[in-house]
Scaffold this motif. Sequence first.
Motif, PDB file in Angstrom:
ATOM      1  N   PHE A  29     -11.686   4.076  10.735  1.00  0.00           N
ATOM      2  CA  PHE A  29     -11.032   5.311  10.297  1.00  0.00           C
ATOM      3  C   PHE A  29      -9.854   4.951   9.404  1.00  0.00           C
ATOM      4  O   PHE A  29      -9.400   3.801   9.363  1.00  0.00           O
ATOM      5  CB  PHE A  29     -10.555   6.140  11.494  1.00  0.00           C
ATOM      6  N   GLU A  30      -9.354   5.954   8.706  1.00  0.00           N
ATOM      7  CA  GLU A  30      -8.164   5.765   7.882  1.00  0.00           C
ATOM      8  C   GLU A  30      -6.934   6.132   8.713  1.00  0.00           C
ATOM      9  O   GLU A  30      -6.821   7.263   9.195  1.00  0.00           O
ATOM     10  CB  GLU A  30      -8.236   6.630   6.625  1.00  0.00           C
ATOM     11  N   PRO A  31      -6.005   5.193   8.917  1.00  0.00           N
ATOM     12  CA  PRO A  31      -4.845   5.439   9.780  1.00  0.00           C
ATOM     13  C   PRO A  31      -4.014   6.651   9.387  1.00  0.00           C
ATOM     14  O   PRO A  31      -3.319   7.219  10.224  1.00  0.00           O
ATOM     15  CB  PRO A  31      -4.042   4.133   9.638  1.00  0.00           C
ATOM     16  N   ASP A  32      -4.087   7.058   8.142  1.00  0.00           N
ATOM     17  CA  ASP A  32      -3.314   8.210   7.691  1.00  0.00           C
ATOM     18  C   ASP A  32      -3.742   9.496   8.388  1.00  0.00           C
ATOM     19  O   ASP A  32      -3.017  10.494   8.402  1.00  0.00           O
ATOM     20  CB  ASP A  32      -3.471   8.369   6.178  1.00  0.00           C
ATOM     21  N   PHE A  67       0.395  -4.593  15.906  1.00  0.00           N
ATOM     22  CA  PHE A  67      -0.728  -4.336  15.007  1.00  0.00           C
ATOM     23  C   PHE A  67      -0.296  -3.342  13.934  1.00  0.00           C
ATOM     24  O   PHE A  67       0.436  -2.396  14.206  1.00  0.00           O
ATOM     25  CB  PHE A  67      -1.916  -3.749  15.781  1.00  0.00           C
ATOM     26  N   VAL A  68      -0.775  -3.558  12.721  1.00  0.00           N
ATOM     27  CA  VAL A  68      -0.553  -2.615  11.635  1.00  0.00           C
ATOM     28  C   VAL A  68      -1.891  -2.348  10.963  1.00  0.00           C
ATOM     29  O   VAL A  68      -2.642  -3.271  10.634  1.00  0.00           O
ATOM     30  CB  VAL A  68       0.492  -3.124  10.620  1.00  0.00           C
ATOM     31  N   MET A  69      -2.208  -1.081  10.801  1.00  0.00           N
ATOM     32  CA  MET A  69      -3.439  -0.654  10.149  1.00  0.00           C
ATOM     33  C   MET A  69      -3.077   0.151   8.912  1.00  0.00           C
ATOM     34  O   MET A  69      -2.388   1.168   8.995  1.00  0.00           O
ATOM     35  CB  MET A  69      -4.279   0.208  11.092  1.00  0.00           C
ATOM     36  N   VAL A  70      -3.510  -0.322   7.775  1.00  0.00           N
ATOM     37  CA  VAL A  70      -3.361   0.386   6.508  1.00  0.00           C
ATOM     38  C   VAL A  70      -4.695   0.220   5.796  1.00  0.00           C
ATOM     39  O   VAL A  70      -4.996  -0.845   5.282  1.00  0.00           O
ATOM     40  CB  VAL A  70      -2.215  -0.174   5.645  1.00  0.00           C
ATOM     41  N   TYR A  71      -5.481   1.268   5.806  1.00  0.00           N
ATOM     42  CA  TYR A  71      -6.865   1.169   5.338  1.00  0.00           C
ATOM     43  C   TYR A  71      -6.966   0.515   3.959  1.00  0.00           C
ATOM     44  O   TYR A  71      -6.239   0.892   3.043  1.00  0.00           O
ATOM     45  CB  TYR A  71      -7.475   2.571   5.281  1.00  0.00           C
ATOM     46  N   PRO A  72      -7.842  -0.519   3.788  1.00  0.00           N
ATOM     47  CA  PRO A  72      -8.771  -1.052   4.799  1.00  0.00           C
ATOM     48  C   PRO A  72      -8.247  -2.290   5.517  1.00  0.00           C
ATOM     49  O   PRO A  72      -9.011  -2.986   6.181  1.00  0.00           O
ATOM     50  CB  PRO A  72      -9.971  -1.419   3.930  1.00  0.00           C
ATOM     51  N   SER A  74       0.820  -1.200   0.000  1.00  0.00           N
ATOM     52  CA  SER A  74       0.000   0.000   0.000  1.00  0.00           C
ATOM     53  C   SER A  74       0.862   1.262   0.000  1.00  0.00           C
ATOM     54  O   SER A  74       1.929   1.298   0.615  1.00  0.00           O
ATOM     55  CB  SER A  74      -0.929   0.019   1.219  1.00  0.00           C
ATOM     56  N   ILE A  75       0.383   2.288  -0.696  1.00  0.00           N
ATOM     57  CA  ILE A  75       1.102   3.567  -0.699  1.00  0.00           C
ATOM     58  C   ILE A  75       0.634   4.463   0.448  1.00  0.00           C
ATOM     59  O   ILE A  75       1.197   5.531   0.668  1.00  0.00           O
ATOM     60  CB  ILE A  75       0.907   4.298  -2.038  1.00  0.00           C
ATOM     61  N   LEU A  76      -0.399   4.029   1.178  1.00  0.00           N
ATOM     62  CA  LEU A  76      -0.917   4.814   2.290  1.00  0.00           C
ATOM     63  C   LEU A  76      -0.014   4.671   3.510  1.00  0.00           C
ATOM     64  O   LEU A  76       0.692   3.674   3.676  1.00  0.00           O
ATOM     65  CB  LEU A  76      -2.337   4.361   2.644  1.00  0.00           C
TER      66      LEU A  76
END
Length: 370
Positions: A173-176, A140-145, A126-128
Amino acid sequence: MLQEGDPVIFRAMSKRSWSLGSCSVRPAKRPSQRQQKHLYVLLDDWERGYSIYRVGEDDFSTDSDDYLDRTPLARMEAQHPVSMSFATHGTKILAVRPSEGSPAISGFDTKTMGVTVCPLPQSHRSILRPFYASVGDMLFVMVYPLFEVLGSQPPPDSKQPWSWYTINTELPFEPDYVTGYALHPDGYTLFVSVKGWKPGNDSRFLDDLQQSTYSFDTESLKFRYHGEWMLPFKGQAHYDSELEAWIGLCKDGTGYVCSCDVPSRANCDTMPAWKVGKDKVFDHKSMRHRGATLLYMGCSTYCLVQCCAQKHDEWFAYPRHRVMKMCTFRLKYDKNGELRITGHRGRASMAYKVARDRVAPTLDPTAFCI
């Protein structure tokens, strides 16, 4: 002036040492039970990635201006120039954004001084901007979705692979958009504040002033929405058991620390009480200031790591010649209930040259207390 490949120059602090103290999420009952932690600073002074430097008690002082040459403790290949390239997991520093083409994540264990590898998460393409949180024995890693978790490394004789697992919980939510976060003193509930995001809405159509706070239970793997308010911190805040509050850098970026009461996990729909400290920890108006990170050393002792431009590079927004300044201090409430810096400050500094001339999304230092 340092040239590329030159050793990092440390400001020597051996005449009068400053104790870093003992770091732990929950202070032990007896000092002998506390595990000594160290400060690790990662610098992008290597063409292929970052160098890891360990800063010890003898490097901090209040009265020395000498310099010492240092060589890196280790080096890790990782993408330039992003601080989100690294995360900690237990005693390990992981290059979670390795160089392009790398088949796995490399890791350096600060306890064993060994090198390890683990597979890449599904979200690595992901580029996010990802959001990482190490809680207990889980990363934990969150990279939407996408929402993934890495558990503890299997023992050496295990036939089970070290793997990431997808969590079947929808990210609210979006982690960014995360602005600040803190771990509840219960040890398993993570509070996260997000700007420009509201449940049930597409963030692209929201006002940038929209404010929301959530909590995530790492045991039940469930999110909870707490209302339209935000934690007062920029980045990570730390629970201080002696002050019975979260402590972090103020989100307005003016160089102060602030404290915030810890909210209830169940009934918290308004912002808890908070206050700004009376003493500045850095000068945000300085021509040389570029970024700052606050680390908790334990026993109400903190370390501010500040990125500054060297004098001849202060006119550049992204200077290649930089100074990494470190300052340890203690916090307490005075008789009027004001948050104050107390005791002598221990200081150390490093001068170095960035390996590549690239624009970075942030110049906040990459440093960990492990």
